[in-house]
Scaffold this active site. Structure first.
Site, PDB file in Angstrom:
ATOM      1  N   ASP A 224     134.321 -71.139 -66.501  1.00  0.00           N
ATOM      2  CA  ASP A 224     135.988 -71.566 -66.405  1.00  0.00           C
ATOM      3  C   ASP A 224     135.868 -72.889 -66.451  1.00  0.00           C
ATOM      4  O   ASP A 224     135.079 -73.715 -66.290  1.00  0.00           O
ATOM      5  CB  ASP A 224     136.269 -70.930 -65.049  1.00  0.00           C
TER       6      ASP A 224
ATOM      7  N   ASP B 269     139.070 -62.382 -68.538  1.00  0.00           N
ATOM      8  CA  ASP B 269     140.447 -62.483 -67.697  1.00  0.00           C
ATOM      9  C   ASP B 269     140.952 -63.768 -68.216  1.00  0.00           C
ATOM     10  O   ASP B 269     142.029 -64.192 -67.344  1.00  0.00           O
ATOM     11  CB  ASP B 269     140.034 -62.302 -66.270  1.00  0.00           C
TER      12      ASP B 269
ATOM     13  N   LYS C  69     141.527 -59.506 -71.394  1.00  0.00           N
ATOM     14  CA  LYS C  69     142.896 -59.564 -71.131  1.00  0.00           C
ATOM     15  C   LYS C  69     143.593 -60.003 -72.353  1.00  0.00           C
ATOM     16  O   LYS C  69     143.328 -61.167 -73.064  1.00  0.00           O
ATOM     17  CB  LYS C  69     143.055 -60.574 -69.847  1.00  0.00           C
TER      18      LYS C  69
HETATM   19  C1  SAM Z   1     143.670 -65.212 -64.527  1.00  0.00           C
HETATM   20  S1  SAM Z   1     142.347 -66.422 -64.297  1.00  0.00           S
HETATM   21  C2  SAM Z   1     140.997 -65.475 -63.891  1.00  0.00           C
HETATM   22  C3  SAM Z   1     140.803 -64.852 -62.638  1.00  0.00           C
HETATM   23  C4  SAM Z   1     139.520 -64.248 -62.441  1.00  0.00           C
HETATM   24  N1  SAM Z   1     139.048 -63.296 -63.270  1.00  0.00           N
HETATM   25  C5  SAM Z   1     139.334 -64.099 -61.017  1.00  0.00           C
HETATM   26  O1  SAM Z   1     139.215 -62.614 -60.884  1.00  0.00           O
HETATM   27  O2  SAM Z   1     139.292 -64.500 -59.972  1.00  0.00           O
HETATM   28  C6  SAM Z   1     142.092 -66.998 -65.899  1.00  0.00           C
HETATM   29  C7  SAM Z   1     141.349 -68.196 -66.027  1.00  0.00           C
HETATM   30  O3  SAM Z   1     141.284 -68.278 -67.393  1.00  0.00           O
HETATM   31  C8  SAM Z   1     140.555 -69.840 -67.312  1.00  0.00           C
HETATM   32  N2  SAM Z   1     140.758 -70.363 -68.656  1.00  0.00           N
HETATM   33  C9  SAM Z   1     141.834 -70.544 -69.643  1.00  0.00           C
HETATM   34  N3  SAM Z   1     141.349 -70.997 -70.787  1.00  0.00           N
HETATM   35  C10 SAM Z   1     139.998 -71.203 -70.750  1.00  0.00           C
HETATM   36  C11 SAM Z   1     138.963 -72.033 -71.375  1.00  0.00           C
HETATM   37  N4  SAM Z   1     139.550 -72.381 -72.600  1.00  0.00           N
HETATM   38  N5  SAM Z   1     137.558 -72.016 -70.864  1.00  0.00           N
HETATM   39  C12 SAM Z   1     137.544 -71.623 -69.877  1.00  0.00           C
HETATM   40  N6  SAM Z   1     138.314 -71.046 -68.988  1.00  0.00           N
HETATM   41  C13 SAM Z   1     139.512 -70.854 -69.436  1.00  0.00           C
HETATM   42  C14 SAM Z   1     141.775 -70.630 -66.561  1.00  0.00           C
HETATM   43  O4  SAM Z   1     141.089 -71.885 -66.102  1.00  0.00           O
HETATM   44  C15 SAM Z   1     141.947 -69.542 -65.257  1.00  0.00           C
HETATM   45  O5  SAM Z   1     140.841 -69.745 -64.226  1.00  0.00           O
END
Ligand code: SAM
Length: 198
Positions: free
Chosen positions: A71, A114, A154
């Site tokens: 992440d 996700d 997702k």
């Molecule tokens: C809905 S949250 C995930 C929740 C996680 N599945 C849980 O169960 O705790 C979506 C995540 O996608 C991450 N994200 C978005 N773009 C990203 C990228 N380019 N690289 C890594 N992470 C990313 C965000 O930082 C965020 O923490």
């Protein structure tokens, strides 16, 4: 049941189960429907913070399994022996090389995503960002997922899904869309489940 009561129910359920987010119940519902996670599996979780998918995966894969989470945000230590986390961008291809090397891995049995972009509220922009992330997940799966493996992605509404589905169908025997109950009624997100990589 009124909407707020249903939301409250999942919030309480997550807290009681020790999950960092309610998202774990979305993955649980997907797993129960499609029978994805088994003992000993190696799983890559993209967009893993704060870590509730990883908490659920850890239980299902057991001590012989390994789950790797990536992440942009730091994932607070989960204190789970079968989980490793990396702070980084899923678009950074060097990161995957490092992960494979450091963990003596070849390919994963399952990839869960996700990933969610920072939303603007402007549907075509948010959908476009989500589509971009989804295409990256597919690219990673092409390189790092075992034949026969599965992917959970997702997606946010607002993009031309046709393009993505076509690409997914070329690479997986089964491609389905599923919306677990734990998703807030107000949210229009859903998941694509891809089974049996060609
Ligand atoms: C809905 S949250 C995930 C929740 C996680 N599945 C849980 O169960 O705790 C979506 C995540 O996608 C991450 N994200 C978005 N773009 C990203 C990228 N380019 N690289 C890594 N992470 C990313 C965000 O930082 C965020 O923490």
């Amino acid at each position: 049941m009124p909407k707020y009561e249903a939301q409250d129910r999942y919030f309480k359920k997550a807290r009681d189960a020790g999950y960092r987010a309610r998202s774990a119940f979305k993955l649980q519902a997907i797993d129960e429907k499609y029978d994805l996670l088994r003992s000993g599996m190696q799983v890559l979780d993209l967009g893993a913070a704060p870590g509730s998918f990883l908490q659920y995966i850890s239980k299902k894969i057991g001590e012989k399994g390994l789950a790797i989470g990536i992440d942009l945000q730091k994932i607070r230590d989960l204190s789970l022996r079968n989980v490793k986390t990396y702070e980084g961008d899923v678009f950074d291809d060097e990161l995957y090389k490092k992960i494979v090397q450091e963990n003596g891995l070849n390919k994963f049995d399952l990839i869960t995503s996700d990933l969610a972009p920072n939303t603007t509220g402007i549907s075509f922009m948010d959908g476009g960002a989500s589509l971009n992330l989804s295409h990256k997940v597919l690219e990673v799966a092409k390189k790092l997922l075992k034949k026969g493996g599965g992917v959970v992605i997702k997606i946010l509404p607002g993009f031309n899904e046709g393009d993505l589905f076509g690409e997914l169908r070329k690479n997986f025997v089964q491609v389905k869309k599923y919306r677990p109950q734990a998703i807030r009624k107000s949210s229009r997100e859903s998941y694509i489940i891809c089974l049996n990589k060609r």
